[in-house]
Design an enzyme around this catalytic site. Structure first.
Site, PDB file in Angstrom:
ATOM      1  N   GLY A   1      37.960  43.560  46.130  1.00 40.77           N
ATOM      2  CA  GLY A   1      39.348  43.962  45.946  1.00 40.77           C
ATOM      3  C   GLY A   1      39.755  44.027  44.485  1.00 40.77           C
TER       4      GLY A   1
ATOM      5  N   ARG B   1      34.564  33.340  39.819  1.00 43.07           N
ATOM      6  CA  ARG B   1      34.269  31.930  40.011  1.00 43.07           C
ATOM      7  C   ARG B   1      33.309  31.464  38.927  1.00 43.07           C
ATOM      8  NH1 ARG B   1      38.269  31.420  42.519  1.00 43.07           N
ATOM      9  NH2 ARG B   1      38.536  30.652  44.668  1.00 43.07           N
TER      10      ARG B   1
ATOM     11  N   ASP C   1      38.144  33.398  32.694  1.00 41.91           N
ATOM     12  CA  ASP C   1      39.322  32.794  33.303  1.00 41.91           C
ATOM     13  C   ASP C   1      38.918  31.670  34.248  1.00 41.91           C
ATOM     14  OD1 ASP C   1      42.235  32.798  33.685  1.00 41.91           O
ATOM     15  OD2 ASP C   1      41.774  33.399  35.748  1.00 41.91           O
TER      16      ASP C   1
ATOM     17  N   GLU D   1      34.952  23.289  35.976  1.00 45.33           N
ATOM     18  CA  GLU D   1      36.363  23.664  35.891  1.00 45.33           C
ATOM     19  C   GLU D   1      37.202  22.523  36.451  1.00 45.33           C
ATOM     20  OE1 GLU D   1      37.425  27.731  37.037  1.00 45.33           O
ATOM     21  OE2 GLU D   1      39.256  26.953  37.929  1.00 45.33           O
TER      22      GLU D   1
ATOM     23  N   HIS E   1      42.278  29.722  34.306  1.00 46.49           N
ATOM     24  CA  HIS E   1      42.461  30.174  35.699  1.00 46.49           C
ATOM     25  C   HIS E   1      43.911  30.604  35.939  1.00 46.49           C
ATOM     26  CE1 HIS E   1      40.217  29.772  39.770  1.00 46.49           C
ATOM     27  NE2 HIS E   1      41.072  30.775  39.818  1.00 46.49           N
TER      28      HIS E   1
ATOM     29  N   ALA F   1      44.722  34.139  35.777  1.00 51.38           N
ATOM     30  CA  ALA F   1      44.728  35.596  35.975  1.00 51.38           C
ATOM     31  C   ALA F   1      45.791  35.995  36.988  1.00 51.38           C
ATOM     32  CB  ALA F   1      43.358  36.072  36.432  1.00 51.38           C
ATOM     33  N   ASN F   2      46.028  35.085  37.921  1.00 48.17           N
ATOM     34  CA  ASN F   2      47.061  35.316  38.916  1.00 48.17           C
ATOM     35  C   ASN F   2      48.094  34.206  38.749  1.00 48.17           C
ATOM     36  OD1 ASN F   2      48.404  36.163  41.254  1.00 48.17           O
ATOM     37  ND2 ASN F   2      47.236  34.715  42.482  1.00 48.17           N
TER      38      ASN F   2
END
Lengths: 301, 301
Positions: free
Chosen positions: B133, B214, B238, B243, B262, B264-265
């Site tokens: 996606g 990921r 990102d 992590e 992390h 990006a969204n």
């Protein structure tokens, strides 16, 4: 057709590909100039067209090279570098909106802090004040990321892809409306300090301003004050006033300022783009067609 | 339909807009879950569909929440966040290609130095390894800036807009061919350390790798070695492994590494995007249509 003072092979090939034949200056009906205004020769009267190497031509007027009186045609490189400069403008706008200055300086994982700062361009209204070749190249990039363009041009005739186009005399309306502002206007008397204290005061508190045109469009002192007080999101400048920006200037260290040293059109992109422009114009000249990027002595660009 | 453990108004509205009716868990035929795997309840047998809140679902498998045995349907948020993450991927790729890390750190005007580093994406080949996606949302952005996409998917079925699509077993071909690489694959046993020392060794010396998927896709130690030796252009991450990236990790200070934590969204984009996804899926569920982002227990995503 004369090529000088340098004769890089890429341009020799471009002129040949366009159907031109290289000659000495005294036998030339056209000149493709690769040097600075200070080196510009006195032209023989039979030269009907001069191709200059830069997109912004204010220094060619100031030095008196461009003669407004003769019926000689002068062309700039306006538009030739538009794709690379538009790409740089989007990269700078993204850097601001995605909070990259702070994240690049960070040495610790702060997801909550930066997550609150990162924004999306999707759905935002981006004003392009001075929407010429660079602006027209930028519009499809903004559209692809879901942003809308509010264009400002001298005439206000609708620009394809912009949701709205305003004439220059209505520029005052855009500062408060736009989520972000890209400056693309030429440097003229009319555009000097286009963005000053009162315009900055109208901008949204999260708005970024990107300048990829000329440093004189912004009142630098007013910008430094707005950035210091955090009144706008930030400023990303590929051009500055003064330029080069001197060591120790506050813009170097303000956390909401991004400076790139006039590299939107880097050498790796410049030479092939100018060669393509020259080839196209030589071909048009040979066929008696209208040249691209004709300079208008009356308007100064 | 049950919404829990939190019931944010945006999601209450989304479920209602999709034609759903909120109930307690024991009366629900479907569950929209807003919490973590550790809080997940034991489901009554009549629950036929569960909507999870994240796009990557490996933690939901590891915790045993997703039951492979029942004929219950599980959906993730895959795709819902694709636009914002694709935008972040492009922003990171631009930051690398336009040499922003060095320019943001600079406190002096160095046009020649940075002009030699700045590149254009125009005409370049960008591999999207794991083109789901996010990759599909990224392709039109790359096309708009004149870059070409080389897609890699499990099946290799042609992805619209990509100049070429390769099946996963031919991934080895892309490292040397692509000018830049974007990693978009899910975290599974097959994709762990997809990019390691031998893949890095094949990449172009100016190539940037962007990871918005990921952290486990990259062998971090091998990447640090390649970046330290300057064997690739750089890495913009990102997501990382480990992590969160611990303080003092070399990736924080390498000049050719960009770390965003992390984001990006970001929250400002996440909530409305998830609400839209829920509304769409509730509407599909009510009409007996195929749901979006169905999890395949056999493949783990």
């Amino acid at each position: 057709m004369h090529l000088g003072p340098d004769q890089p092979p890429l341009l020799v090939d471009a002129i040949t590909a366009g159907g031109g034949r290289l000659t000495g200056l005294n036998d030339a009906d056209a000149v493709v100039w690769t040097g600075a205004p200070s080196d510009f020769p006195t032209l023989p009267t039979q030269v009907r067209w001069v191709q200059l190497p830069s997109a912004g031509v204010e220094s060619w007027f100031q030095s008196g090279v461009v003669d407004a009186d003769s019926d000689r045609v002068w062309t700039s490189a306006a538009g030739a570098y538009a794709d690379s400069v538009a790409e740089h403008a989007l990269a700078l706008l993204f850097a601001g909106v995605r909070a990259l200055p702070g994240q690049l300086a960070a040495t610790s994982w702060d997801q909550a802090g930066f997550g609150a700062q990162v924004r999306t361009l999707r759905g935002s209204l981006v004003a392009i004040v001075g929407c010429g070749g660079i602006g027209r190249a930028l519009i499809p990039l903004l559209s692809a990321v879901g942003a809308h363009t509010l264009a400002v041009t001298r005439s206000g005739r609708p620009i394809p892809g912009a949701v709205e186009t305003l004439p220059a005399e209505r520029t005052a309306e855009v500062w408060g409306r736009a989520h972000h502002v890209v400056l693309g206007a030429p440097a003229t008397g009319q555009t000097k300090y286009l963005l000053g204290a009162s315009e900055l005061a109208q901008m949204k508190s999260t708005a970024w301003v990107v300048n990829i045109a000329r440093g004189s469009l912004i009142d630098t002192d007013a910008l430094v004050e707005a950035l210091t007080e955090g009144r706008i999101g930030g400023a990303a400048l590929d051009v500055t006033e003064p330029e080069p920006l001197p060591d120790g200037h506050p813009l170097w260290t303000l956390p909401n300022a991004i400076i790139t040293p006039h590299v939107a059109n880097p050498p790796s992109a410049l030479a092939p783009a100018f060669a393509q422009h020259v080839s196209d114009n030589v071909s048009r000249f040979a066929r008696g067609q209208a040249l691209a990027a004709i300079i208008d002595p009356a308007s100064g660009y």
